[in-house]
Enzyme design. Structure first.
Site, short mmCIF file in Angstrom:
data_model
loop_
_atom_site.label_atom_id
_atom_site.label_comp_id
_atom_site.label_asym_id
_atom_site.label_seq_id
_atom_site.Cartn_x
_atom_site.Cartn_y
_atom_site.Cartn_z
N GLU A 78 10.36 -34.95 11.38
CA GLU A 78 9.60 -33.98 12.34
C GLU A 78 9.12 -34.80 13.59
O GLU A 78 8.03 -35.39 13.36
CB GLU A 78 8.71 -33.27 11.70
CG GLU A 78 8.14 -32.18 12.47
CD GLU A 78 7.32 -31.41 11.41
OE1 GLU A 78 7.62 -30.05 11.55
OE2 GLU A 78 6.43 -31.71 10.65
N GLN A 79 9.52 -34.68 14.66
CA GLN A 79 9.18 -35.26 15.95
C GLN A 79 8.20 -34.39 16.68
O GLN A 79 8.59 -33.04 16.64
CB GLN A 79 10.19 -35.68 16.83
CG GLN A 79 11.13 -36.89 16.17
CD GLN A 79 12.30 -37.24 17.14
OE1 GLN A 79 12.47 -36.58 18.21
NE2 GLN A 79 13.10 -38.22 16.59
#
Length: 118
Positions: A78-79
């Site tokens: 999860e960026q």
């Protein structure tokens, strides 16, 4: 110079492609604004979540894109990244960043990223 004609020999003069006028400026200017009512501009995308509200907000500070910190840009999970595809070979880009990092591990800004699989 570029290679054209005889293999591996740079040419001093290359004819302009048909339909291109050398006098016309090539540069164009685009400015993206982040109005809550308009939503995220269509050219922008985010990665790996069907829940964009976990990554960014256009409502918390109207007129601004607010990112919520997540994992590093190289992460496969999860960026916190909102991206726009760059299609020109030569370009200038700029942004303003308002941030208060708590440690040197926390980063924010503008990045030109090609691919992690190249």
């Amino acid at each position: 110079m570029r290679l054209e004609g005889e293999p591996f020999v740079p040419q001093q003069r290359i004819p302009m492609p048909k339909g291109v006028d050398a006098a016309d400026p090539i540069a164009r200017t685009e400015r993206s604004t982040f109005a809550p009512a308009a939503g995220l501009p269509v050219d922008f995308q985010w990665l790996r979540t069907p829940c964009p509200e976990r990554l960014f907000s256009l409502h918390e500070r109207p007129g601004h894109l607010r990112l919520t910190g997540r994992e590093a840009i190289g992460s496969l999970f999860e960026q916190s990244l909102v991206a726009r595809r760059q299609t020109d070979f030569d370009f200038d880009a700029e942004t303003e960043v308002d941030t208060e990092p708590a440690s040197y591990h926390q980063k924010a800004g503008l990045v030109a990223y090609y691919s992690s699989f190249a």
